[in-house]
Design a protein around this motif. Structure first.
Motif, PDB file in Angstrom:
ATOM      1  N   THR A 216      -8.395  61.758 -41.940  1.00  0.00           N
ATOM      2  CA  THR A 216      -9.622  62.080 -42.653  1.00  0.00           C
ATOM      3  C   THR A 216      -9.466  61.706 -44.129  1.00  0.00           C
ATOM      4  O   THR A 216      -8.551  60.964 -44.484  1.00  0.00           O
ATOM      5  N   THR A 217     -10.357  62.218 -44.977  1.00  0.00           N
ATOM      6  CA  THR A 217     -10.302  61.937 -46.408  1.00  0.00           C
ATOM      7  C   THR A 217      -9.976  63.216 -47.170  1.00  0.00           C
ATOM      8  O   THR A 217     -10.211  64.327 -46.654  1.00  0.00           O
ATOM      9  N   PRO A 218      -9.460  63.106 -48.400  1.00  0.00           N
ATOM     10  CA  PRO A 218      -9.177  64.308 -49.189  1.00  0.00           C
ATOM     11  C   PRO A 218     -10.418  65.166 -49.415  1.00  0.00           C
ATOM     12  O   PRO A 218     -10.337  66.398 -49.427  1.00  0.00           O
ATOM     13  N   GLU A 219     -11.567  64.513 -49.600  1.00  0.00           N
ATOM     14  CA  GLU A 219     -12.815  65.259 -49.835  1.00  0.00           C
ATOM     15  C   GLU A 219     -13.187  66.093 -48.610  1.00  0.00           C
ATOM     16  O   GLU A 219     -13.537  67.278 -48.720  1.00  0.00           O
ATOM     17  N   THR A 220     -13.111  65.468 -47.430  1.00  0.00           N
ATOM     18  CA  THR A 220     -13.409  66.201 -46.193  1.00  0.00           C
ATOM     19  C   THR A 220     -12.399  67.316 -45.976  1.00  0.00           C
ATOM     20  O   THR A 220     -12.761  68.427 -45.564  1.00  0.00           O
ATOM     21  N   LEU A 221     -11.143  67.033 -46.275  1.00  0.00           N
ATOM     22  CA  LEU A 221     -10.098  68.036 -46.096  1.00  0.00           C
ATOM     23  C   LEU A 221     -10.360  69.252 -46.981  1.00  0.00           C
ATOM     24  O   LEU A 221     -10.201  70.403 -46.541  1.00  0.00           O
ATOM     25  N   SER A 222     -10.781  69.027 -48.210  1.00  0.00           N
ATOM     26  CA  SER A 222     -11.104  70.143 -49.114  1.00  0.00           C
ATOM     27  C   SER A 222     -12.233  70.992 -48.549  1.00  0.00           C
ATOM     28  O   SER A 222     -12.197  72.227 -48.619  1.00  0.00           O
ATOM     29  N   ARG A 223     -13.232  70.333 -47.989  1.00  0.00           N
ATOM     30  CA  ARG A 223     -14.357  71.082 -47.392  1.00  0.00           C
ATOM     31  C   ARG A 223     -13.888  71.901 -46.188  1.00  0.00           C
ATOM     32  O   ARG A 223     -14.354  73.040 -45.978  1.00  0.00           O
ATOM     33  N   LYS A 224     -12.979  71.359 -45.405  1.00  0.00           N
ATOM     34  CA  LYS A 224     -12.491  72.079 -44.228  1.00  0.00           C
ATOM     35  C   LYS A 224     -11.608  73.258 -44.627  1.00  0.00           C
ATOM     36  O   LYS A 224     -11.614  74.300 -43.965  1.00  0.00           O
ATOM     37  N   PHE A 225     -10.838  73.103 -45.701  1.00  0.00           N
ATOM     38  CA  PHE A 225     -10.095  74.242 -46.231  1.00  0.00           C
ATOM     39  C   PHE A 225     -11.055  75.363 -46.613  1.00  0.00           C
ATOM     40  O   PHE A 225     -10.820  76.536 -46.318  1.00  0.00           O
ATOM     41  N   ALA A 226     -12.142  74.976 -47.295  1.00  0.00           N
ATOM     42  CA  ALA A 226     -13.138  75.971 -47.712  1.00  0.00           C
ATOM     43  C   ALA A 226     -13.775  76.643 -46.498  1.00  0.00           C
ATOM     44  O   ALA A 226     -14.028  77.862 -46.505  1.00  0.00           O
ATOM     45  N   LEU A 227     -14.034  75.865 -45.446  1.00  0.00           N
ATOM     46  CA  LEU A 227     -14.621  76.415 -44.223  1.00  0.00           C
ATOM     47  C   LEU A 227     -13.680  77.417 -43.577  1.00  0.00           C
ATOM     48  O   LEU A 227     -14.105  78.520 -43.180  1.00  0.00           O
ATOM     49  N   LEU A 228     -12.405  77.074 -43.451  1.00  0.00           N
ATOM     50  CA  LEU A 228     -11.437  77.980 -42.834  1.00  0.00           C
ATOM     51  C   LEU A 228     -11.240  79.232 -43.675  1.00  0.00           C
ATOM     52  O   LEU A 228     -11.034  80.327 -43.133  1.00  0.00           O
ATOM     53  N   GLU A 229     -11.326  79.077 -44.995  1.00  0.00           N
ATOM     54  CA  GLU A 229     -11.207  80.241 -45.875  1.00  0.00           C
ATOM     55  C   GLU A 229     -12.425  81.147 -45.721  1.00  0.00           C
ATOM     56  O   GLU A 229     -12.302  82.378 -45.686  1.00  0.00           O
ATOM     57  N   LYS A 230     -13.601  80.542 -45.586  1.00  0.00           N
ATOM     58  CA  LYS A 230     -14.829  81.314 -45.385  1.00  0.00           C
ATOM     59  C   LYS A 230     -14.776  82.091 -44.073  1.00  0.00           C
ATOM     60  O   LYS A 230     -15.282  83.213 -43.972  1.00  0.00           O
ATOM     61  N   ARG A 231     -14.152  81.511 -43.063  1.00  0.00           N
ATOM     62  CA  ARG A 231     -14.015  82.170 -41.765  1.00  0.00           C
ATOM     63  C   ARG A 231     -12.957  83.269 -41.778  1.00  0.00           C
ATOM     64  O   ARG A 231     -12.810  84.004 -40.801  1.00  0.00           O
ATOM     65  N   GLY A 232     -12.191  83.351 -42.850  1.00  0.00           N
ATOM     66  CA  GLY A 232     -11.156  84.360 -42.944  1.00  0.00           C
ATOM     67  C   GLY A 232      -9.877  83.998 -42.237  1.00  0.00           C
ATOM     68  O   GLY A 232      -9.040  84.879 -41.950  1.00  0.00           O
ATOM     69  N   GLN A 233      -9.687  82.698 -41.969  1.00  0.00           N
ATOM     70  CA  GLN A 233      -8.494  82.273 -41.247  1.00  0.00           C
ATOM     71  C   GLN A 233      -7.332  81.921 -42.174  1.00  0.00           C
ATOM     72  O   GLN A 233      -6.190  81.826 -41.733  1.00  0.00           O
ATOM     73  N   LEU A 234      -7.652  81.732 -43.449  1.00  0.00           N
ATOM     74  CA  LEU A 234      -6.599  81.452 -44.421  1.00  0.00           C
ATOM     75  C   LEU A 234      -7.105  81.739 -45.826  1.00  0.00           C
ATOM     76  O   LEU A 234      -8.291  81.927 -46.054  1.00  0.00           O
ATOM     77  N   LYS A 235      -6.170  81.767 -46.746  1.00  0.00           N
ATOM     78  CA  LYS A 235      -6.467  81.869 -48.167  1.00  0.00           C
ATOM     79  C   LYS A 235      -5.704  80.758 -48.872  1.00  0.00           C
ATOM     80  O   LYS A 235      -4.524  80.529 -48.584  1.00  0.00           O
ATOM     81  N   ARG A 236      -6.392  80.060 -49.769  1.00  0.00           N
ATOM     82  CA  ARG A 236      -5.766  78.912 -50.418  1.00  0.00           C
ATOM     83  C   ARG A 236      -5.950  78.976 -51.928  1.00  0.00           C
ATOM     84  O   ARG A 236      -7.040  79.277 -52.424  1.00  0.00           O
ATOM     85  N   LYS A 237      -4.874  78.689 -52.648  1.00  0.00           N
ATOM     86  CA  LYS A 237      -4.928  78.515 -54.094  1.00  0.00           C
ATOM     87  C   LYS A 237      -4.111  77.283 -54.421  1.00  0.00           C
ATOM     88  O   LYS A 237      -2.876  77.310 -54.351  1.00  0.00           O
ATOM     89  N   LEU A 238      -4.793  76.179 -54.715  1.00  0.00           N
ATOM     90  CA  LEU A 238      -4.160  74.893 -54.898  1.00  0.00           C
ATOM     91  C   LEU A 238      -3.365  74.541 -53.629  1.00  0.00           C
ATOM     92  O   LEU A 238      -3.947  74.458 -52.559  1.00  0.00           O
TER      93      LEU A 238
END
Length: 210
Positions: free
Chosen positions: A181-203
């Protein structure tokens, strides 16, 4: 860069220091700028070791699109199959940043393995590990949703290190390539998983939740 390459690669770990020094003299040390081709089809067969920097191994499809096989970091190597006679029909290695590469010619490695039979056994063991690693990536790429690939990758890494709180082992751009995939898409998917409560990310700091 004295004896750097032989000390980086597990293939040579079991050898005494004096033999490592002899082997190091066989390496060609070259500097590559970002985006330079290290290996392309029909080029000379070499064992390629990343002494410092990063590179990627990939193939090209019929439309010229890259299919990334492996992200190479300092200490990683590629090319052993070509050294044993497999023709490189569609494999490329490019540097993804300014890098220092060590090259070992086919005839030099084969001579070493005749003189040091234990290298053959070690190379076989390392190749098995690389095959398992590539099979894992292939499995990830069969998952249709990028967020599923990402979550599965993070879960496997967490299991490997036995921690749910860790730093990403790959840079975002490298992880994106690895997951197709692309870095931009990956960032959006991180945000999606964080919104679902499956992870927390800081950098690059990740915390996974059950």
């Amino acid at each position: 860069m004295a004896d750097l390459c032989v000390n980086l690669v597990p293939l040579f770990n079991a050898l005494p220091q004096d033999e490592k020094i002899q082997i190091e003299r066989l390496f060609q040390h070259k500097k590559y700028q970002k985006g330079e081709i290290v290996i392309a089809p029909m080029m000379s067969a070499n064992l390629i070791i990343v002494a410092n920097g990063n590179a990627k191994q990939y193939t090209l499809d019929e439309d010229g699109n890259e299919n990334v096989l492996e992200i190479l970091h300092t200490g990683d190597y590629v090319g052993e199959s070509w050294l044993f006679g497999q023709e490189n029909i569609n494999n490329y290695v490019d540097t993804t940043e300014d890098s220092e590469i060590c090259l070992l010619k086919r005839q030099d490695l084969l001579k070493l393995m005749n003189e040091q039979p234990e290298l053959s056994v070690k190379l076989l063991e390392l190749n098995v590990a690389k095959v398992v690693k590539m099979q894992t990536q292939i499995h990830l790429l069969t998952l249709p949703k990028i967020e599923d690939r990402l979550l599965k990758y993070l879960q496997m890494y967490a299991n490997e290190i036995n921690k749910n709180n860790f730093n990403l082992p790959l840079k975002m751009k490298d992880l994106a390539l690895y997951l197709g995939t692309t870095p931009e898409t990956l960032s959006r998917k991180f945000a999606l998983l964080e919104k679902r409560g499956q992870l927390k990310r800081k950098l690059r700091q990740i915390e996974l939740f059950e």
